[in-house]
Design a protein around this motif. Structure first.
Motif, PDB file in Angstrom:
ATOM      1  N   ASP A  50       0.814  -1.221   0.000  1.00 25.22           N
ATOM      2  CA  ASP A  50       0.000   0.000   0.000  1.00 25.22           C
ATOM      3  C   ASP A  50       0.843   1.263   0.000  1.00 25.22           C
ATOM      4  O   ASP A  50       0.402   2.312   0.455  1.00 25.22           O
ATOM      5  N   GLY A  51       2.065   1.195  -0.490  1.00 27.62           N
ATOM      6  CA  GLY A  51       2.880   2.397  -0.618  1.00 27.62           C
ATOM      7  C   GLY A  51       4.079   2.405   0.302  1.00 27.62           C
ATOM      8  O   GLY A  51       4.319   1.477   1.061  1.00 27.62           O
ATOM      9  N   ALA A  52       4.879   3.469   0.207  1.00 25.12           N
ATOM     10  CA  ALA A  52       6.132   3.560   0.982  1.00 25.12           C
ATOM     11  C   ALA A  52       5.841   4.073   2.385  1.00 25.12           C
ATOM     12  O   ALA A  52       5.000   4.936   2.580  1.00 25.12           O
ATOM     13  N   PHE A  53       6.655   3.647   3.336  1.00 27.07           N
ATOM     14  CA  PHE A  53       7.379   2.382   3.373  1.00 27.07           C
ATOM     15  C   PHE A  53       6.440   1.365   3.998  1.00 27.07           C
ATOM     16  O   PHE A  53       5.908   1.615   5.076  1.00 27.07           O
ATOM     17  N   ALA A  54       6.255   0.220   3.341  1.00 28.80           N
ATOM     18  CA  ALA A  54       5.259  -0.749   3.764  1.00 28.80           C
ATOM     19  C   ALA A  54       5.935  -1.984   4.337  1.00 28.80           C
ATOM     20  O   ALA A  54       7.134  -2.195   4.177  1.00 28.80           O
ATOM     21  N   SER A  55       5.109  -2.802   5.016  1.00 23.64           N
ATOM     22  CA  SER A  55       5.567  -4.071   5.596  1.00 23.64           C
ATOM     23  C   SER A  55       6.802  -3.873   6.481  1.00 23.64           C
ATOM     24  O   SER A  55       7.744  -4.657   6.461  1.00 23.64           O
ATOM     25  N   VAL A  56       6.793  -2.811   7.258  1.00 21.30           N
ATOM     26  CA  VAL A  56       7.961  -2.473   8.075  1.00 21.30           C
ATOM     27  C   VAL A  56       8.072  -3.426   9.261  1.00 21.30           C
ATOM     28  O   VAL A  56       7.096  -3.707   9.960  1.00 21.30           O
ATOM     29  N   GLU A  57       9.282  -3.936   9.465  1.00 15.79           N
ATOM     30  CA  GLU A  57       9.600  -4.795  10.603  1.00 15.79           C
ATOM     31  C   GLU A  57      10.829  -4.211  11.291  1.00 15.79           C
ATOM     32  O   GLU A  57      11.809  -3.873  10.626  1.00 15.79           O
ATOM     33  N   GLU A  58      10.788  -4.087  12.616  1.00 17.50           N
ATOM     34  CA  GLU A  58      11.898  -3.443  13.326  1.00 17.50           C
ATOM     35  C   GLU A  58      12.181  -4.161  14.641  1.00 17.50           C
ATOM     36  O   GLU A  58      11.273  -4.371  15.450  1.00 17.50           O
ATOM     37  N   VAL A  59      13.440  -4.542  14.821  1.00  9.51           N
ATOM     38  CA  VAL A  59      13.894  -5.185  16.056  1.00  9.51           C
ATOM     39  C   VAL A  59      15.167  -4.479  16.501  1.00  9.51           C
ATOM     40  O   VAL A  59      16.111  -4.364  15.717  1.00  9.51           O
ATOM     41  N   PRO A  60      15.234  -3.974  17.748  1.00  6.96           N
ATOM     42  CA  PRO A  60      16.446  -3.283  18.210  1.00  6.96           C
ATOM     43  C   PRO A  60      17.673  -4.186  18.113  1.00  6.96           C
ATOM     44  O   PRO A  60      17.613  -5.381  18.395  1.00  6.96           O
ATOM     45  N   TRP A  61      18.799  -3.596  17.689  1.00  6.13           N
ATOM     46  CA  TRP A  61      20.059  -4.324  17.577  1.00  6.13           C
ATOM     47  C   TRP A  61      21.118  -3.657  18.447  1.00  6.13           C
ATOM     48  O   TRP A  61      21.635  -4.243  19.388  1.00  6.13           O
TER      49      TRP A  61
END
Length: 490
Positions: A50-61
């Motif tokens: 559905d457009g930028a930025f999509a399907s975002v996944e974030e895990v602290p490193w």
């Protein structure tokens, strides 16, 4: 799903490496199954896109310095990811002669699949850099261990050149992160802030570091000299990956870092970048025309075609012309990346078929292939016509967008760049006439095996996409939506 598309091939590579009991056929079957998974996952991501930025996944490193496992896609990265998944699946499925260390070969292919997709999906600059460098490792071993001729020297030159470029990229990344109000490596934040907009000399030096670093990977003239030996001495599937996927890391980096994170500085230097792009277009075409080695000729056309891509990116970053023209040029640049990946990937697989049958790339050793191998001839002709930009095929769609935008912004450069299309047409037509329709030689006076069923299946899948994009490009153009990738206020 993006993380799975990255991690599953990496897990598959590790599994293959740890299973010594697998035979070559079993390793190949397992690798094909694993390589198909990212393509299926990305098709599912596309359905829900559905457009930028999509399907975002974030895990602290490393949260103290703002580094995290950040994955996400916009239309550009998703389209490049889908193309890459297709090319990797084709490379894994391409039948090879009996391989030494077959498990390791397929493991490295899967490793490259994971790190390449990770680079296109990364929304963290350090994660991007890690995947950028890891791609060098995978390709180094594929060339050095399964190549032929001077493969060891070619692999070393490839690694040293591109590693030097990656160090310049790392310097630029660090400066960008430290220039933020609060240190972060989140690409989305850096794009929104454009922290070096008024930094004068510092911004120009950072831009230069990125241009050289990504220019080596692309590659642009004059930092392209690692490319021909790497291609000539690599196995066919490795060459397909190198041209189809790894070169796009350079141009994709230009879009993300130069165009989106440093728009003001890039607009001041867009004309010199465009001039270098046109030089690459002409240099790649003229030098390719003079090559008698089939694979070396195809390799130099990559310098030519990636020059078109960089010209489109430079036009998109310019402050001249209209926003519509700049968006059109960027659309063409992205379509060129995808078209080149499919077309030149196919051409390198075809060249690999020659090596598997005769261990010889010299064009003057062949002739009359059309009479004994019509399937191979048909695939080579279609890929060649697509590469020279014949209407109705993917290359035409890309080049039309690039030059329509370029004529609005840099008309004289665009006119000069058109010469490259003429030379490209000449070099491919001459190759087809000599190798496939010329006088029969000693290499083809006996039975020259035509494409096998597996080879036909692989090439048909890639070339069908080339035709689909050429005949009905709307689905791809809607996905890319280059106007959304232009910096605000462009």
């Amino acid at each position: 799903m993006l993380s799975l598309a990255v991690l599953i091939p990496l897990a598959g590579a590790l599994t293959l490496a740890l299973m010594p009991q697998l035979r070559e056929a079993q390793a190949r079957t397992a690798a094909i199954a694993v390589a198909a998974v990212p393509l299926v996952l990305l098709l599912l991501v596309w359905i829900g896109f559905d457009g930028a930025f999509a399907s975002v996944e974030e895990v602290p490193w490393m949260p103290a310095i703002g580094i995290a496992w950040r994955m996400g896609v916009d239309g550009i990265s998703l389209s490049l990811g889908l193309m890459s998944a297709v090319v990797f699946l084709a490379a894994v499925a391409w039948p090879m002669a009996p391989l030494p260390r077959a498990r390791a070969y397929y493991a490295w292919l899967l490793f490259l699949t994971g790190v390449s997709l990770g680079l296109f999906f990364a929304l963290d600059m350090i994660v991007f850099y890690v995947f950028f460098d890891l791609s060098l490792v995978g390709m180094y071993f594929l060339i050095g261990r399964w190549g032929h001729g001077e493969a060891q020297a070619a692999a070393l030159k490839f690694f040293v050149y591109t590693l030097a470029g990656s160090l310049l990229i790392l310097i630029g990344i660090i400066v960008l992160a430290l220039s933020m109000p609060e240190t972060t490596f989140d690409m989305r934040a850096v794009i929104a802030e454009a922290p070096l907009a008024r930094s004068g000399l510092t911004a120009s030096l950072v831009l230069l570091a990125f241009v050289i670093g990504f220019g080596i990977k692309t590659p642009l003239f004059p930092v392209h000299t690692w490319l021909p030996p790497a291609h000539v001495d690599a196995p066919g599937p490795a060459s397909a990956i190198l041209a189809g996927v790894l070169l796009k890391m350079g141009t994709y980096g230009m879009v993300r870092f130069l165009l989106q994170m440093m728009p003001d500085t890039f607009s001041r230097w867009a004309l010199p970048v465009a001039i270098v792009a046109v030089i690459s277009i002409l240099w790649g075409a003229f030098v390719a025309l003079g090559q008698g080695n089939l694979k070396r000729r195809i390799a130099y056309t990559s310098v030519n075609h990636m020059g078109y891509t960089v010209l489109g990116i430079a036009v998109a970053g310019s402050a001249l012309g209209t926003e519509a023209a700049r968006a059109m040029a960027l659309t063409g640049a992205v379509v060129e990346m995808i078209a080149h990946g499919l077309i030149t990937g196919s051409l390198f697989l075809i060249a690999g078929a020659f090596w598997q049958r005769r261990q010889d790339y010299e064009m003057n050793h062949y002739g009359g292939i059309a009479g004994v191998a019509p399937k191979l001839t048909g695939a080579a002709a279609l890929a060649s016509f697509a590469s020279l930009g014949l209407p109705g095929l993917a290359g035409f769609v890309a080049e039309l967008h690039i030059f329509l935008g370029a004529f609005v912004v840099y008309p004289w450069l665009a006119a000069i760049g058109l010469i490259g299309i003429l030379i490209t047409a000449a070099l491919f037509l001459q190759m087809l006439r000599q190798v496939f329709f010329g006088e029969v030689t000693s290499q083809t006076d006996s039975v020259f095996p035509d494409l096998t069923r597996s080879e036909v299946l692989v090439l048909s899948g890639m070339l069908a996409l080339v035709v689909l994009i050429g005949v009905w490009p709307l689905w791809l153009l809607d996905l890319i939506d280059a106007a959304a990738a232009l910096p605000a206020g462009a």
